[in-house]
Design a protein around this motif. Structure first.
Motif, PDB file in Angstrom:
ATOM      1  N   VAL A 189       0.852  -1.193   0.000  1.00  0.00           N
ATOM      2  CA  VAL A 189       0.000   0.000   0.000  1.00  0.00           C
ATOM      3  C   VAL A 189       0.891   1.248   0.000  1.00  0.00           C
ATOM      4  N   PRO A 190       0.681   2.199  -0.904  1.00  0.00           N
ATOM      5  CA  PRO A 190       1.533   3.393  -0.977  1.00  0.00           C
ATOM      6  C   PRO A 190       1.525   4.186   0.330  1.00  0.00           C
ATOM      7  N   ARG A 191       2.695   4.481   0.849  1.00  0.00           N
ATOM      8  CA  ARG A 191       2.798   5.244   2.091  1.00  0.00           C
ATOM      9  C   ARG A 191       2.270   6.666   1.917  1.00  0.00           C
ATOM     10  N   GLU A 192       2.349   7.185   0.693  1.00  0.00           N
ATOM     11  CA  GLU A 192       1.882   8.557   0.462  1.00  0.00           C
ATOM     12  C   GLU A 192       0.399   8.715   0.789  1.00  0.00           C
ATOM     13  N   GLN A 193      -0.379   7.665   0.541  1.00  0.00           N
ATOM     14  CA  GLN A 193      -1.799   7.754   0.833  1.00  0.00           C
ATOM     15  C   GLN A 193      -2.058   7.815   2.335  1.00  0.00           C
ATOM     16  N   TYR A 194      -1.282   7.063   3.109  1.00  0.00           N
ATOM     17  CA  TYR A 194      -1.417   7.161   4.567  1.00  0.00           C
ATOM     18  C   TYR A 194      -1.030   8.549   5.066  1.00  0.00           C
ATOM     19  N   GLU A 195       0.040   9.106   4.502  1.00  0.00           N
ATOM     20  CA  GLU A 195       0.499  10.425   4.927  1.00  0.00           C
ATOM     21  C   GLU A 195      -0.530  11.497   4.586  1.00  0.00           C
ATOM     22  N   ALA A 196      -1.130  11.373   3.399  1.00  0.00           N
ATOM     23  CA  ALA A 196      -2.156  12.342   3.014  1.00  0.00           C
ATOM     24  C   ALA A 196      -3.382  12.226   3.922  1.00  0.00           C
ATOM     25  N   ALA A 197      -3.745  11.005   4.282  1.00  0.00           N
ATOM     26  CA  ALA A 197      -4.891  10.812   5.172  1.00  0.00           C
ATOM     27  C   ALA A 197      -4.607  11.385   6.556  1.00  0.00           C
ATOM     28  N   GLU A 198      -3.370  11.226   7.055  1.00  0.00           N
ATOM     29  CA  GLU A 198      -3.017  11.783   8.363  1.00  0.00           C
ATOM     30  C   GLU A 198      -3.067  13.305   8.340  1.00  0.00           C
ATOM     31  N   LEU A 199      -2.605  13.886   7.239  1.00  0.00           N
ATOM     32  CA  LEU A 199      -2.657  15.347   7.129  1.00  0.00           C
ATOM     33  C   LEU A 199      -4.101  15.849   7.118  1.00  0.00           C
ATOM     34  N   ASP A 200      -5.011  15.039   6.600  1.00  0.00           N
ATOM     35  CA  ASP A 200      -6.430  15.416   6.585  1.00  0.00           C
ATOM     36  C   ASP A 200      -7.117  15.134   7.914  1.00  0.00           C
ATOM     37  N   GLY A 201      -6.362  14.597   8.873  1.00  0.00           N
ATOM     38  CA  GLY A 201      -6.926  14.337  10.193  1.00  0.00           C
ATOM     39  C   GLY A 201      -7.667  13.029  10.314  1.00  0.00           C
ATOM     40  N   ALA A 202      -7.399  12.070   9.435  1.00  0.00           N
ATOM     41  CA  ALA A 202      -8.091  10.782   9.487  1.00  0.00           C
ATOM     42  C   ALA A 202      -7.604   9.972  10.676  1.00  0.00           C
ATOM     43  N   SER A 203      -8.528   9.302  11.354  1.00  0.00           N
ATOM     44  CA  SER A 203      -8.183   8.436  12.475  1.00  0.00           C
ATOM     45  C   SER A 203      -7.615   7.117  11.956  1.00  0.00           C
ATOM     46  N   ALA A 204      -7.152   6.264  12.885  1.00  0.00           N
ATOM     47  CA  ALA A 204      -6.594   4.974  12.480  1.00  0.00           C
ATOM     48  C   ALA A 204      -7.641   4.129  11.765  1.00  0.00           C
ATOM     49  N   TRP A 205      -8.873   4.126  12.289  1.00  0.00           N
ATOM     50  CA  TRP A 205      -9.944   3.369  11.636  1.00  0.00           C
ATOM     51  C   TRP A 205     -10.255   3.935  10.265  1.00  0.00           C
ATOM     52  N   GLN A 206     -10.280   5.253  10.111  1.00  0.00           N
ATOM     53  CA  GLN A 206     -10.572   5.856   8.815  1.00  0.00           C
ATOM     54  C   GLN A 206      -9.467   5.561   7.809  1.00  0.00           C
ATOM     55  N   ARG A 207      -8.214   5.551   8.270  1.00  0.00           N
ATOM     56  CA  ARG A 207      -7.114   5.205   7.363  1.00  0.00           C
ATOM     57  C   ARG A 207      -7.238   3.757   6.909  1.00  0.00           C
ATOM     58  N   PHE A 208      -7.637   2.887   7.839  1.00  0.00           N
ATOM     59  CA  PHE A 208      -7.812   1.477   7.473  1.00  0.00           C
ATOM     60  C   PHE A 208      -8.958   1.325   6.491  1.00  0.00           C
ATOM     61  N   ARG A 209     -10.061   2.013   6.733  1.00  0.00           N
ATOM     62  CA  ARG A 209     -11.255   1.846   5.902  1.00  0.00           C
ATOM     63  C   ARG A 209     -11.096   2.470   4.524  1.00  0.00           C
ATOM     64  N   PHE A 210     -10.528   3.679   4.472  1.00  0.00           N
ATOM     65  CA  PHE A 210     -10.515   4.420   3.209  1.00  0.00           C
ATOM     66  C   PHE A 210      -9.188   4.315   2.446  1.00  0.00           C
ATOM     67  N   VAL A 211      -8.140   3.784   3.093  1.00  0.00           N
ATOM     68  CA  VAL A 211      -6.856   3.641   2.406  1.00  0.00           C
ATOM     69  C   VAL A 211      -6.472   2.162   2.266  1.00  0.00           C
ATOM     70  N   THR A 212      -6.451   1.462   3.401  1.00  0.00           N
ATOM     71  CA  THR A 212      -5.988   0.075   3.373  1.00  0.00           C
ATOM     72  C   THR A 212      -6.939  -0.830   2.609  1.00  0.00           C
ATOM     73  N   LEU A 213      -8.215  -0.810   2.985  1.00  0.00           N
ATOM     74  CA  LEU A 213      -9.179  -1.732   2.367  1.00  0.00           C
ATOM     75  C   LEU A 213      -9.289  -1.576   0.847  1.00  0.00           C
ATOM     76  N   PRO A 214      -9.416  -0.356   0.317  1.00  0.00           N
ATOM     77  CA  PRO A 214      -9.491  -0.256  -1.149  1.00  0.00           C
ATOM     78  C   PRO A 214      -8.256  -0.792  -1.863  1.00  0.00           C
ATOM     79  N   ASN A 215      -7.094  -0.651  -1.242  1.00  0.00           N
ATOM     80  CA  ASN A 215      -5.865  -1.112  -1.892  1.00  0.00           C
ATOM     81  C   ASN A 215      -5.705  -2.627  -1.859  1.00  0.00           C
ATOM     82  N   ILE A 216      -6.193  -3.247  -0.803  1.00  0.00           N
ATOM     83  CA  ILE A 216      -6.022  -4.702  -0.701  1.00  0.00           C
ATOM     84  C   ILE A 216      -7.296  -5.455  -1.075  1.00  0.00           C
ATOM     85  N   SER A 217      -8.282  -4.761  -1.630  1.00  0.00           N
ATOM     86  CA  SER A 217      -9.551  -5.411  -1.956  1.00  0.00           C
ATOM     87  C   SER A 217      -9.395  -6.607  -2.903  1.00  0.00           C
ATOM     88  N   PRO A 218      -8.528  -6.566  -3.920  1.00  0.00           N
ATOM     89  CA  PRO A 218      -8.392  -7.770  -4.759  1.00  0.00           C
ATOM     90  C   PRO A 218      -7.873  -8.971  -3.976  1.00  0.00           C
TER      91      PRO A 218
END
Length: 315
Positions: A189-218
């Motif tokens: 999973v690209p680290r840049e997406q996690y960093e962008a989510a943190e800058l937007d104030g996303a919580s750990a659950w939101q990062r998992f839901r909106f960054v991790t899950l879409p990337n590992i869905s296949p």
């Protein structure tokens, strides 16, 4: 015009023959190992055949017998569906959770990865035997620990209500294959997406839901589909557990009907084997095999069509 048309037709014919030549290994394999067995299964499902005498036409009598008169069919169907839903879900969730945990560990990652992966390498029969003895209601250490803390100890493989959960625990114990697959997907999973989510104030659950899950869905889809196909072929562990727990190991003079206790561990693959090679009723066995094939295809088609609903939407 006629000459040019003939040349184009000859060129297309050569290209078709070339394509078929390159595809011939797959076509031969598909025909020999899939198409021919499937057609033969459909054929014998309409016949009375015991493997010794020539088959005779029965039409839909085998289907009527299996679906309405075979007492073990519907318990086997319910058990197989239970394992396909509950056991597969537990394996996927535990494999994903273990992969997430190990990717977060700072030191000793190799040790933890090895410890979680080793159970997957255990032979199925040996692992099942070990679990039956560990979960033995009278002498097993697991029940001794449960009783030591004052909780009621289940009978596990000797109780119809606990036999399938016990098989699920066994399946989750050997989840090392999914753990490795999920680890590879998580690390990709690209680290840049996690960093962008943190800058937007996303919580750990939101990062998992909106960054991790879409990337590992296949990978999740792959794990679920292959898990369901494996559950539809689940044979060795339940029959070994049932034999050991019942005290019938199949020695001389002993007979064993799969499904102990009370048909709670009976699966459709066991029923296919019992009908075909135990009762020599190949027609009924082919009917159950076709039902199993239809279930596998239905589950796979639904999951492929409902991919977004399987993993959630990031919108």
């Amino acid at each position: 015009m006629t000459s040019a048309h003939a040349q184009r037709r000859a060129k297309r014919r050569r290209e078709t023959l070339r394509t078929l030549a390159f595809m011939s290994p797959w076509l031969i394999g598909f025909g020999v190992f899939f198409a021919y067995p499937l057609v033969s299964t459909v054929y014998f499902s309409l016949m009375k055949y015991d493997g010794l005498n020539p088959p005779t036409w029965r039409g839909l009598d085998n289907w009527t017998y299996v679906l309405t008169s075979l007492p073990k069919f519907w318990p086997a169907m319910q058990n197989t569906l239970w394992l396909a839903v509950v056991m597969v879900a537990c394996r996927v969730l535990f494999g994903l959770g273990t992969g997430l945990l190990i990717t977060k560990v700072k030191t000793g990652t190799g040790i933890f990865r090895t410890l979680f992966y080793l159970p997957y390498l255990a032979p199925p029969v040996a692992a099942t035997l070990a679990f039956v003895f560990l979960l033995n209601p009278g002498t097993g250490p697991v029940n001794s620990l449960i009783e030591a803390v004052g909780l009621p100890a289940p009978s596990w493989f000797n109780d119809a209500d606990w036999s399938k959960p016990a098989l699920t625990v066994l399946a989750v114990w050997g989840v090392g294959d999914l753990m490795v697959i999920f680890m590879a997907a998580l690390l990709d999973v690209p680290r840049e997406q996690y960093e962008a989510a943190e800058l937007d104030g996303a919580s750990a659950w939101q990062r998992f839901r909106f960054v991790t899950l879409p990337n590992i869905s296949p990978i999740i889809l792959f794990a679920v589909v292959t898990g369901i196909i494996g559950a539809m072929q689940y044979y060795t562990q339940p029959i070994v557990a049932a034999k050991v727990a019942s005290g019938v190991m199949g020695g001389s003079g002993q007979t064993f009907e799969p499904g102990y206790p009370d048909d709670s561990t009976l699966t459709l693959p066991q029923l296919v084997y019992n009908l075909g090679f135990g009762r020599f009723d190949y027609g009924a066995a082919c009917v159950v095999a076709l039902v199993l094939f239809a279930l596998s295809m239905t589950f796979t088609a639904l999951l492929m069509r409902r991919r977004g609903g399987l993993i959630g939407s990031g919108d």
